[in-house]
Design an enzyme around this catalytic site. Structure first.
Site, PDB file in Angstrom:
ATOM      1  N   GLU A  57       0.817  -1.215   0.000  1.00 34.90           N
ATOM      2  CA  GLU A  57       0.000   0.000   0.000  1.00 34.90           C
ATOM      3  C   GLU A  57       0.852   1.267   0.000  1.00 34.90           C
ATOM      4  OE1 GLU A  57      -3.075   0.270  -0.591  1.00 34.90           O
ATOM      5  OE2 GLU A  57      -3.584  -1.843  -0.522  1.00 34.90           O
ATOM      6  N   CYS A 212     -14.125   0.711 -15.060  1.00 38.37           N
ATOM      7  CA  CYS A 212     -14.608   2.089 -14.965  1.00 38.37           C
ATOM      8  C   CYS A 212     -13.393   3.019 -14.904  1.00 38.37           C
ATOM      9  CB  CYS A 212     -15.488   2.247 -13.725  1.00 38.37           C
ATOM     10  SG  CYS A 212     -16.420   3.790 -13.741  1.00 38.37           S
ATOM     11  N   CYS A 220     -17.798   0.426 -20.495  1.00 41.61           N
ATOM     12  CA  CYS A 220     -19.189   0.272 -20.031  1.00 41.61           C
ATOM     13  C   CYS A 220     -19.877  -0.997 -20.575  1.00 41.61           C
ATOM     14  CB  CYS A 220     -20.005   1.514 -20.369  1.00 41.61           C
ATOM     15  SG  CYS A 220     -19.358   2.992 -19.593  1.00 41.61           S
ATOM     16  N   CYS A 223     -19.356  -3.751 -18.158  1.00 40.68           N
ATOM     17  CA  CYS A 223     -19.442  -3.398 -16.735  1.00 40.68           C
ATOM     18  C   CYS A 223     -20.652  -4.061 -16.086  1.00 40.68           C
ATOM     19  CB  CYS A 223     -19.548  -1.883 -16.595  1.00 40.68           C
ATOM     20  SG  CYS A 223     -19.736  -1.377 -14.881  1.00 40.68           S
ATOM     21  N   CYS A 229     -26.482   2.288 -14.132  1.00 39.84           N
ATOM     22  CA  CYS A 229     -25.479   3.355 -13.970  1.00 39.84           C
ATOM     23  C   CYS A 229     -26.015   4.676 -14.543  1.00 39.84           C
ATOM     24  CB  CYS A 229     -24.185   2.959 -14.676  1.00 39.84           C
ATOM     25  SG  CYS A 229     -22.958   4.277 -14.658  1.00 39.84           S
TER      26      CYS A 229
HETATM   27  S1  SF4 Z   1     -21.358   1.580 -16.690  1.00 37.81           S
HETATM   28 FE1  SF4 Z   1     -21.010   3.188 -15.185  1.00 37.81          FE
HETATM   29  S2  SF4 Z   1     -19.888   2.218 -13.533  1.00 37.81           S
HETATM   30 FE2  SF4 Z   1     -19.763   0.887 -15.324  1.00 37.81          FE
HETATM   31  S3  SF4 Z   1     -17.885   1.432 -16.389  1.00 37.81           S
HETATM   32 FE3  SF4 Z   1     -19.514   2.637 -17.291  1.00 37.81          FE
HETATM   33  S4  SF4 Z   1     -19.528   4.545 -16.139  1.00 37.81           S
HETATM   34 FE4  SF4 Z   1     -18.375   3.076 -14.911  1.00 37.81          FE
END
Ligand code: SF4
Length: 373
Positions: A57, A212, A220, A223, A229
């Site tokens: 860390e 993200c 996205c 994701c 989102c």
């Molecule tokens: S959908 Fe939303 S949370 Fe997912 S990568 Fe895209 S901006 Fe980020």
């Protein structure tokens, strides 16, 4: 926190759903992704030894994981325990740290290793509050160690977390303000899977680092949070998170004079509260603007050297960007017949000893070019 919040005028105005159901959905989807699709592999993941987690860390503060990886391996091999690190010479640790920057991290790490090894008899603190008292450790690092090593219910909040939360929930509060920090910290705490804090923290950091990602590069389509989102649905991915102000970047001009007398060179150690503290360097002339060889010849140093007729040879320049400043370094070399007394903290060092000293990364490139390494 209320169930709904509203974005400010700079964004399309609509309700941001903060309901318990949506928060639960966020945590469950994130954890499901972590256990089924998160393939990010790093040697300190799944590590339970607080000493090794702490080392990783500290290295990862202000450093990307891939850049920090070889340093983590070098440090844990050279110092497999906190006692081994406490017993090392500062100079040896700085040498291992060379190239990573922000040397205060290394200095604080050594001080903390000696405190744990001596005062605490080798026992790493095991509460969030006690970990937070250690030198060089802030709330983020303390939460990471507390959750990864001891499973304590502490949520990490770093740049990755700000990004994921602001986008998913559509929060446009600047994350670097007092109010923003508080808002994100409270939300992170509410979202934490308290029975599985290590996995949750790892999941949100990995999602921020691999899916993200900053700017418009977010992945996205892959994701796990896309369905709900806000940033994705409102086409605001590149606009979030919001930072309050840009940090002013100052330029500094360093002129390094490598003065050589036979097989010796003049080397000094940087002291005072400035960058690269405790590292070594050749004679330095800092100025408000770039200087050339003829400007440098007017420096009082040349009187001490007794060589008014010699002109330093320009060897090249390097620019290095740090967080709040850009360092423009210009390199010059100069040969004099024999060592003379020079005002300052430095001394004449044999060329063969340069390999054992720690230098800032910028200087390593220069000294390597001169075949001194
Ligand atoms: S959908 Fe939303 S949370 Fe997912 S990568 Fe895209 S901006 Fe980020």
């Amino acid at each position: 926190m209320s169930d709904f919040a509203f974005l400010s005028d700079s964004f399309a105005t609509f309700a941001v759903e903060m309901s318990p159901a949506n928060r639960k959905y966020f945590t469950e989807e994130l954890m499901r992704w972590h256990s089924t699709a998160n393939t990010r592999s790093l040697p300190w993941k799944e590590e339970k030894d607080p000493y090794k987690i702490w080392v990783s860390e500290i290295i990862l503060q202000q450093t990307r994981a891939l850049q920090g990886l070889p340093y983590y391996l070098k440090f844990t091999e050279a110092y497999p325990s906190v006692h081994a690190m406490a017993a090392t010479k500062d100079e040896d640790a700085f040498r291992l740290w060379q190239g990573l920057g922000y040397y205060n991290r290394c200095k604080n790490m050594l001080a903390t290793a000696r405190h744990i090894s001596g005062d605490l008899k080798g026992k790493f603190p095991d509460t969030y509050e006690d970990i937070l008292t250690l030198k060089g450790i802030g709330p983020y690092t303390a939460a990471a160690i507390a959750s990864f090593a001891y499973g304590l219910p502490q949520a990490v909040v770093d740049g990755n977390v700000y990004r994921v939360l602001s986008r998913y929930f559509g929060i446009d509060t600047p994350f670097d303000t007092t109010g923003g920090k508080k808002q994100f910290a409270e939300l992170a705490k509410e979202l934490l899977d308290k029975n599985n804090s290590a996995a949750y923290n790892q999941a949100i950091m990995d999602l921020g680092a691999t899916v993200c990602t900053p700017g418009a590069s977010a992945d996205c389509p892959n994701c796990p949070l896309q369905k709900k989102c806000v940033a994705y649905k409102q086409d605001m991915v590149a606009l979030l998170p919001v930072k309050s102000k840009k940090t002013e970047v100052k330029k500094r001009f360093f002129h390094y004079l490598l003065i050589q007398a036979g097989n010796k060179v003049w080397i000094q150690k940087r002291s005072g509260k400035d960058i690269w503290q405790n590292l070594h360097e050749p004679y330095l002339v800092e100025a408000e603007q770039p200087l050339d060889s003829s400007d440098l010849k007017k420096h009082p140093l040349f009187k001490q050297l007794g060589i008014a007729d010699l002109t330093p040879e320009y060897e090249g320049s390097l620019s290095q960007r740090l967080t709040h400043r850009i360092i423009e370094s210009r390199f010059f070399s100069l040969s004099i017949p024999k060592p003379v007394s020079i005002t300052g903290e430095g001394s004449w060092q044999p060329l063969s000893s340069l390999k054992k000293l720690a230098f800032p990364k910028t200087l390593v490139s220069f000294l390597e070019k001169k075949l001194y390494f």
